[in-house]
Design an enzyme around this catalytic site. Structure first.
Site, short mmCIF file in Angstrom:
data_model
loop_
_atom_site.label_atom_id
_atom_site.label_comp_id
_atom_site.label_asym_id
_atom_site.label_seq_id
_atom_site.Cartn_x
_atom_site.Cartn_y
_atom_site.Cartn_z
N ILE A 1 -21.33 1.60 29.13
CA ILE A 1 -21.74 0.61 28.13
C ILE A 1 -20.76 0.60 26.96
O ILE A 1 -21.06 0.07 25.89
CB ILE A 1 -23.19 0.86 27.64
CG1 ILE A 1 -23.33 2.25 26.99
CG2 ILE A 1 -24.16 0.72 28.79
CD1 ILE A 1 -24.70 2.47 26.34
N GLY B 1 -24.86 14.37 22.51
CA GLY B 1 -24.56 12.95 22.48
C GLY B 1 -24.16 12.53 21.08
O GLY B 1 -24.66 13.06 20.09
N GLU C 1 -24.88 7.51 19.04
CA GLU C 1 -25.78 6.93 18.04
C GLU C 1 -25.77 7.72 16.73
O GLU C 1 -26.59 7.48 15.85
CB GLU C 1 -27.21 6.85 18.61
CG GLU C 1 -27.25 5.88 19.77
CD GLU C 1 -28.57 5.86 20.50
OE1 GLU C 1 -29.40 5.02 20.16
OE2 GLU C 1 -28.77 6.68 21.41
N GLN D 1 -16.55 5.89 19.23
CA GLN D 1 -17.99 5.72 19.07
C GLN D 1 -18.41 5.96 17.61
O GLN D 1 -19.23 5.23 17.06
CB GLN D 1 -18.74 6.70 19.97
CG GLN D 1 -18.73 6.32 21.43
CD GLN D 1 -19.47 5.02 21.67
OE1 GLN D 1 -20.65 4.89 21.36
NE2 GLN D 1 -18.79 4.03 22.18
MO1 MOS Z 1 -29.59 3.28 22.47
S1 MOS Z 1 -30.48 2.07 21.06
O1 MOS Z 1 -30.85 4.40 22.83
O2 MOS Z 1 -29.13 2.24 23.71
#
Ligand code: MOS
Length: 759
Positions: A470, A722, A725, A658
């Site tokens: 993604i 991760g 985010e 990211q």
């Molecule tokens: Mo993310 S908002 O958990 O794709």
């Protein structure tokens, strides 16, 4: 099994360029709507222009009269044809349009037109006439008719309103207090790749090409809605143009388009317009926060209360509930939290990058800055005083927490020492200068994941995994992990992802992909290593008699510590095989025995965060400089420095990218993005990229990412936290704090606008 493969210096991986980078930047990466399909028909939805009421009558004759129209489907044709979507089960909402005459939100699909051309389907959809029985909708907070429900009563996903100690007593006794309210607005995903569904039937088998962060979950849920066996459904989503949560849950569109394709006897492609995507996709709901904080005069927080309110649709208790994170952020003496949802006449919200942390940490970190000002303390030192290695709710240790290292490195790089703390004291000509900082935090989760590996005697590896590229670089990172583990070069590795016919991987959400996929790759590679090492140790050759656990794989050879080695291809000869294949099923520590079978059933059982004996989070610190024009009050962000610690960094290039993208989104949240809603009609007003503002290159100037080394082997076998985010958490609060420092105005409601600063 051998010892873990050697780790690069400081736990930092090679900055290998993304395998798919060239395809992406040259426009050659085919998105699902580019799939070459013969004999395609095109679908366009006609959607409601009211937010609440009923369909009295719907006239489809003008649509049928448009040349090229093949079919028009409304509730008259479709009622009862599909199982209703199951909210929380990979479906974005339980609302089942085209099954009812009830209208629950603006933009609800009312008809699907199928035509020979895209243009004809669009023209026909606009020609449909609807006679509505309109009711007064409730748009958002404070509207009449909304319903407020405690999250813990309404939602199964919401775990608890975290609490510790006696907040009320501690707050009443605190000599210094902050008691403030904050808010964040509705925001909409605007991926440059439009949302789309292409449904192709082959007998009783269905293939859907659609951008997705969860091909396995969608396969199972789509099959359920269509009353089919999951084995007959395949979701293909090889390349995606922006996801960030928007392509996590499946909307009602997918099953309707698939049903229509079956009924017209032709493949159907439906590309959703930018405008319709505001109403038919998910979005970040508006939130409100009430924070009360009490502290001693020496800066120790003794009391922290965080109440949050979030808007959702009438039927679905969607909740993000960030207090699980904010309630554990610092060494508060006592904690009280409560999350409520507010049901309005809206489409169901959904995930948008760091769904809970973005709004909730915005409120917390603003309050932290307000408290630092009230205490007359440096905001970095205030955080240091309240830093902790043990979270205050369950008194559990953090598996690792490098927050203050992040602060120190970012402060140094930023030049925080040069800041004059007095409000309004820094100026450059017509520009007021403000400097602020805030904490970034994101829970570290990992989920079950499977991979298939096929290693050839010539050192070529095929890696198959139903995860999703993604934009994070996971396709490349998976290859890097296999390359390291098997001692083969990157250019000998072929990675396949983004297809539900591949071994299942978790939803690419919650920043779990790198950790989960790499953990599964390690398991598969170690199994292959074990087979090879056993064979070379027992066969005639240079490694005969070696202890398998002491062997390693390097540069296309099996090697022993004493320097002996054997080319990998000779090991294959010893094994009398040309190919070694392994299918690895990884489940995290503490997973239930059903975790892997649930993965095949489309459900990702996440472990980490606040669960387990140690709590697991990634941290960062962000520093920003703002410049505000003394006359126009225009706000600029010339400089931002973020330092982040997230365990092992598999690839410093993709990690940096990211984190950089996250901070840019943070600037966007602080200064640009908001979906305006008409309170009378409960309709979104600025539903296009002309009026929904996002930053452009000229808005983003000097942006520095510091990767702080951190080793944490508690989190998962890959040691990876991760970070997809992490970067945008805290940015908006740092900007709000910098705006206060420049102007003395505390803006508690996002976005920060010039007109608010003028008054
Ligand atoms: Mo993310 S908002 O958990 O794709």
């Amino acid at each position: 099994m051998s010892d873990a493969a050697p780790r690069p210096k400081e736990n930092m991986g090679e900055p290998f360029p993304r395998i798919d980078a060239r395809l992406k930047v040259t426009g050659q990466a085919p998105y699902p709507a580019d799939a070459p399909i013969a004999n395609l028909a095109y679908g366009t939805f006609a959607v409601s222009s009211i937010a609440r009421g009923k369909i009295n009558a719907i006239d489809i004759e003008p649509a049928k009269a448009v040349p090229g129209v093949l079919a028009v489907f409304t509730h008259r044709e479709m009622a009862g044809q599909l199982e209703h979507p199951k909210f929380g089960n990979a479906a974005a909402s339980s609302i089942a349009p085209l099954d009812t005459t009830d209208i629950l939100h603006d933009g609800q699909p009312l008809a699907l037109v199928i035509a020979e051309t895209f243009e004809a389907s669009q023209e026909a959809a606009q020609a449909i006439r609807v006679d509505y029985a309109t009711e007064q909708p409730s748009a958002t907070f404070d509207a009449q008719g909304t319903e407020i429900v405690a999250a813990k009563e309404a939602s199964e996903q919401f775990e608890e309103d975290v609490a510790a100690g006696d907040f009320e007593t501690a707050f009443a006794a605190a000599p210094v207090t902050v008691d403030q309210r904050y808010s964040t607005p509705t925001q909409h995903h605007n991926p440059i790749e439009l949302f789309s569904t292409t449904a192709v039937w082959d007998g009783d088998g269905l293939t859907v090409h659609e951008p997705s962060q969860n091909v396995t979950g969608w396969k199972v849920e789509l099959a359920r809605q269509l009353r089919m066996e999951p084995e007959k459904v395949r979701i293909v989503s090889r390349y995606i143009g922006g996801a960030f949560g928007s392509k996590g849950p499946m909307t009602s569109r997918t099953a309707i388009v698939a049903w229509a394709a079956k009924n017209v006897g032709q493949p159907v492609r439906c590309v959703v317009s930018r405008e319709q995507s505001y109403m038919t996709q998910t979005y970040r709901a508006e939130t409100r926060h009430h924070i009360r904080m009490g502290a001693d005069r020496d800066g120790r927080i003794t009391a922290f209360a965080h109440e949050g309110w979030e808007v959702t649709s009438r039927p679905d208790p969607y909740v993000v509930g960030g207090t699980s994170t904010t309630g554990r952020m610092y060494d508060y003496g006592s904690v009280l939290t409560k999350v409520s949802i507010v049901k309005a006449d809206r489409n169901t919200p959904g995930y948008m990058r760091s769904p809970p942390e973005t709004p909730y940490v915005y409120a917390l970190e603003n309050a932290m800055d307000e408290m630092a000002v009230a205490l007359n303390m440096d905001p970095v030192e205030f955080r240091r005083v309240n830093d902790t290695q043990v979270e205050p709710i369950g008194k559990k240790p953090f598996s690792s927490r490098s927050l203050m290292t992040c602060y120190d490195q970012a402060a140094e790089a930023f030049g925080w020492k040069e800041r004059n703390a007095a409000v309004g004291s820094m100026r450059d000509g017509d520009w007021l200068i403000g400097m602020g900082c805030a904490t970034a935090i994101y829970p570290t989760n990992v989920a079950p994941c499977t991979v298939r590996l096929r290693l050839n005697a010539d050192g070529g590896l095929r890696l198959q995994c139903g995860s999703h590229e993604i934009g994070t670089g996971v396709r490349t990172i998976a290859a890097q992990m296999a390359s390291e583990r098997l001692g083969i070069p990157m250019d000998k590795i072929e990675v396949e992802m983004g297809d539900s016919s591949l071994p299942p991987a978790p939803v690419s959400g919650g920043s779990v992909s790198t950790a989960s996929v790499c953990s599964a790759v390690i398991k598969g590679c170690d199994s292959i290593r074990g087979k090879l090492f056993g064979a070379v140790a027992s066969a005639d050759g240079p490694l005969k008699g070696a202890e398998p656990a002491t062997l390693d794989m390097k540069d296309g050879a099996v090697t022993a510590r004493d320097g002996r080695s054997m080319p990998m291809k000779d090991a294959f000869v010893a094994m009398k095989t040309g190919v070694i294949e392994d299918y690895a099923e990884f489940a995290p520590d503490g997973a239930t025995p059903e975790a892997v079978s649930k993965l095949y059933g489309g459900q990702s059982e996440m472990k980490g965060g606040e669960k387990g004996e140690k709590v697991k989070y990634a941290f960062g610190a962000e520093f920003v400089e703002v410049r505000i024009n003394t006359r126009t009050r225009e706000v600029r962000v010339p400089r931002i420095v973020g330092a982040f610690a997230a365990g092992r960094i598999m690839n410093t290039r993709t990690a940096r990218s990211q984190l950089m993208g996250g901070m840019i989104w943070g600037i966007s949240s602080a200064l640009h993005e908001v979906t305006e809603i008409d309170p009378r009609a409960a309709r979104y007003v600025n539903r296009d990229l002309q009026d929904y503002l996002v930053p452009v290159n000229a808005d983003i100037r000097d942006l520095q990412v510091i990767l702080v080394p951190e080793v944490d082997m508690d989190v998962n076998p890959a040691g990876v936290k991760g970070l997809g985010e992490l970067g945008n958490v805290g940015t908006a609060a740092a900007i709000a704090s910098a705006v206060y420092h420049a102007t003395g105005k505390r803006i508690r409601d996002l976005p920060i606008r010039l007109e608010t600063l003028l008054t």
